[in-house]
Design a protein around this motif. Sequence first.
Motif, PDB file in Angstrom:
ATOM      1  N   ALA A 122       0.837  -1.203   0.000  1.00 18.16           N
ATOM      2  CA  ALA A 122       0.000   0.000   0.000  1.00 18.16           C
ATOM      3  C   ALA A 122       0.871   1.251   0.000  1.00 18.16           C
ATOM      4  CB  ALA A 122      -0.930  -0.012   1.212  1.00 18.16           C
ATOM      5  N   ASN A 123       1.937   1.250   0.803  1.00 13.76           N
ATOM      6  CA  ASN A 123       2.819   2.420   0.894  1.00 13.76           C
ATOM      7  C   ASN A 123       3.443   2.758  -0.458  1.00 13.76           C
ATOM      8  OD1 ASN A 123       2.218   2.480   3.588  1.00 13.76           O
ATOM      9  ND2 ASN A 123       4.145   1.524   4.255  1.00 13.76           N
ATOM     10  N   LYS A 126       0.762   4.154  -2.877  1.00 15.23           N
ATOM     11  CA  LYS A 126       0.251   5.482  -2.470  1.00 15.23           C
ATOM     12  C   LYS A 126       1.143   6.585  -3.051  1.00 15.23           C
ATOM     13  CE  LYS A 126      -2.827   7.787  -0.770  1.00 15.23           C
ATOM     14  NZ  LYS A 126      -4.183   7.635  -1.320  1.00 15.23           N
ATOM     15  N   PRO A 130      -1.294   8.938  -5.961  1.00 16.34           N
ATOM     16  CA  PRO A 130      -1.701   9.685  -4.757  1.00 16.34           C
ATOM     17  C   PRO A 130      -3.219   9.867  -4.617  1.00 16.34           C
ATOM     18  CG  PRO A 130      -0.472  11.088  -6.296  1.00 16.34           C
ATOM     19  CD  PRO A 130      -0.364   9.693  -6.805  1.00 16.34           C
ATOM     20  N   ILE A 134      -6.709   3.569  -1.051  1.00 18.38           N
ATOM     21  CA  ILE A 134      -6.193   2.212  -0.848  1.00 18.38           C
ATOM     22  C   ILE A 134      -6.739   1.662   0.470  1.00 18.38           C
ATOM     23  CG2 ILE A 134      -4.127   0.749  -0.697  1.00 18.38           C
ATOM     24  CD1 ILE A 134      -2.644   2.762  -2.399  1.00 18.38           C
TER      25      ILE A 134
END
Length: 320
Positions: A122-123, A126, A130, A134
Amino acid sequence: NVHASALAEAHLPDEQTTAFAREAIEDLSQQPKKLSPKYFYDATGSELFEAITRLPEYYPTRTELAILKERGSEIAKIIPENAALVEFGAGATTKVRLLLNQSRFAAYVPVDISGDFLQAQANGLKRDFPSLGIYPVAADFTTPFELPKAVASMPKVGFFPGSTIGNFEPHEAQAFLRSARQILGKGAQMIIGADLEKEERLLHAAYNDAAGVTARFNLNVLVRINRELGGNFDLSAFTHGAIYNHDRHRIEMHLISRKNQTVRLLGTSFSFRPGESIHTENSYKYSLDRFAALAQGAGWRVRESWTDSAKMFSVHALEA
Ligand code: AVJ
C-alpha cells in the motif's frame, strides 16, 4: 500448549505457528504424505518465487504480463470508470500497476492474509497513485470477507492474476469463483489469469528448471518446518521432482526421499521409504473451454478470453 518449547524459535505469530504445526503433522500422517503449498511463502520462499518468475523456463509471469500490456485498451474498455479494484492475494505490484495505469480506478483493495505485506504494498502504491483510495483487507481470500464500506457504492472489478487459481482443486476453484462473485456483487467484473495446457516438455522444464531454483523453493517448506516447528529433516536426503499428471491436467510437485529414514517433528515420528514422496503442490492447467465451464458453473459469464500467440497462458474477463 504442549508444543510451546519446540515453537520457541517460531517466526510467525503463535496461532499461525500452531496452525502450521497442526496441519503439517496431519498432512505428513496421510498416505500419501503431503504438505500445503501455502507454506512455501515465508520471506525466503517469496524471494525464491520472485526468482522463479525471472527464470527462462518459467513462462507464466512474463506471458501474463505481456497479455495484460498488449490487451490493455481492450481491458480498459470493459472496466467502468471510478471502480474499485479488488485483488485476491497481494504479491509483487507489477501487474496491478499495469491495470491502474490503463484505467481510472477510484480505489484499490488488496486482500491478503499477511498484514505486513499489505502495508508495504500500500505504501509503495500510495506514492505513485496519490489520488487512489487504498483499503487493504487482512483476510484469507478463500473464505468469505466483507469489502470496506468506503467502496460500497463503487463498481467492483476483481483481479486474480498469476494462475494462483491453479493451486486449488477444481471444485475448490469453482467454490472460490462463486464466493468472489458473492463478495464483489451483481454487475461486477473479474480479470483472472489461468495457465493453459500445453506440451508436456514445456511444463516439465518450467517446474524443473536447470538452475535448481524451483528445487530450493520446494525444499524451503522443509527448511521452515525445521526452523519454525523444530523438525529434523535432512535436506540432502530429499530431492525435488515435478511431474505432469495428464489425466488430472496438473503439474505435481513432490519431495522424494532418497533413502529409508525417520524424521521427528514435535514429538511425532514420520518414516519414509526410499522413493516415497511428500506431495507439496498441484498446479492445474486449463484449456480455454474447461476454464469457461468452471467460471460458468460458478455463475459468471465469460466476456473475453485472451491468450498470447503461442497459447501459453490465458487471461479471462468475467462478468457477474
Ligand atoms: C504461484 C501457484 C502460480 O503454480 O506456477 C511455481 C507456483 N510452483 N513454480 C505455479 C510455482 C513452482 C505457481 N503459482
